[in-house]
Design an enzyme around this catalytic site. Structure first.
Site, PDB file in Angstrom:
ATOM      1  N   GLY A  11      38.791 -97.785  -9.891  1.00  0.00           N
ATOM      2  CA  GLY A  11      38.583 -96.471 -10.497  1.00  0.00           C
ATOM      3  C   GLY A  11      39.439 -96.372 -11.740  1.00  0.00           C
ATOM      4  O   GLY A  11      39.601 -97.349 -12.474  1.00  0.00           O
ATOM      5  N   CYS A  12      40.024 -95.216 -11.998  1.00  0.00           N
ATOM      6  CA  CYS A  12      40.911 -95.042 -13.149  1.00  0.00           C
ATOM      7  C   CYS A  12      42.026 -96.077 -13.112  1.00  0.00           C
ATOM      8  O   CYS A  12      42.721 -96.213 -12.108  1.00  0.00           O
ATOM      9  CB  CYS A  12      41.496 -93.631 -13.137  1.00  0.00           C
ATOM     10  N   PHE A  13      42.209 -96.807 -14.222  1.00  0.00           N
ATOM     11  CA  PHE A  13      43.158 -97.923 -14.183  1.00  0.00           C
ATOM     12  C   PHE A  13      44.621 -97.525 -14.305  1.00  0.00           C
ATOM     13  O   PHE A  13      45.510 -98.333 -14.055  1.00  0.00           O
ATOM     14  CB  PHE A  13      42.808 -99.021 -15.193  1.00  0.00           C
TER      15      PHE A  13
END
Length: 241
Positions: A45-47
């Site tokens: 997902g969001c890194f």
């Protein structure tokens, strides 16, 4: 959504006192792989939060965020966030195999997010937020597949609302990693950053590797045991909106 936060707060993070190419926390060159180190690639997902979890793992030498699994000509933040490029938001993990094993990293990976959510994670929706592993050796591929099957069974037994794992598993040779822009690297600890994480860990542990790791891969047996970090979202340390 995470993109809105970046437009509001990203400029402050970009002004932090960071040396280009040097890990903001570990102080190691994040584009280099020291002799004797191994490399792994994950997307959850969001890194931003994913990278933090990995650099907090004992034995990790350096980390970087980037784009992987899409059109190389569109490996930039705007194209990736639009969903046009086909990339994931990924994390490159460089680690010392004498201190942390690949099975340890798989434990961190599976337990730090919900790998059943398809094209998205939490409030972040789109193919760039899908779960993925890009392997660098045939042995890594075997371990990913075996651990995936074990975790899928664990999710079903644990009563998770979805038990089919949607994680993409492919070779890193076929899907090169492209480093993200400097302001994304080690974003969360920089001054002015938004403490954002949309990961939704299931709370269900990966079964012990000794129950699924074949004897020919015992050199990759866990070193850390249960001493692995969890997602900051699981600890309520960030905003999910």
């Amino acid at each position: 959504m995470r993109q809105t936060f970046l437009s509001l707060f990203g400029s402050f993070a970009a002004q932090a006192k960071a040396l280009p190419g040097v890990h903001y926390v570990l102080k190691t060159p994040y584009k280099e792989v020291p002799a004797g180190s191994h490399v792994a690639y994950f997307a959850t997902g969001c890194f931003w939060g994913a990278e933090e979890t990995f650099w907090k793992t004992k034995g990790v030498v350096t980390t970087a965020v980037g784009y992987q699994g899409g059109d190389a000509k569109l490996a930039n933040y705007d194209a990736v966030c639009s969903g046009r490029s086909g990339h994931t938001e990924g994390v490159k993990v460089v680690y010392d195999p004498k201190v942390v094993s690949y099975t340890d990293l798989l434990k961190v990976f599976w337990q730090m997010h919900d790998p059943t959510q398809g094209d998205g994670q939490g409030n972040d929706r789109g193919p760039q937020y899908r779960s993925a592993v890009f392997t660098t050796t045939p042995e890594q591929r075997v371990m990913v597949d075996l651990s995936k099957a074990q975790y899928e069974a664990a999710l079903k037994e644990g009563g998770h609302r979805r038990s089919v794992i949607t994680t993409q598993v492919d070779s890193a040779d076929d899907h090169p990693f492209h480093f993200a822009e400097e302001y994304h690297q080690q974003y969360l600890p920089k001054p002015g950053s938004r403490q954002y994480c949309s990961a939704q860990p299931t709370g269900i542990p990966l079964p012990a590797a000794d129950s699924w790791l074949p004897s020919e891969l015992k050199e990759h047996a866990p070193v850390l045991g249960d001493d692995v970090p969890g997602s900051r979202c699981a600890k309520g340390q960030c905003s999910s909106m």
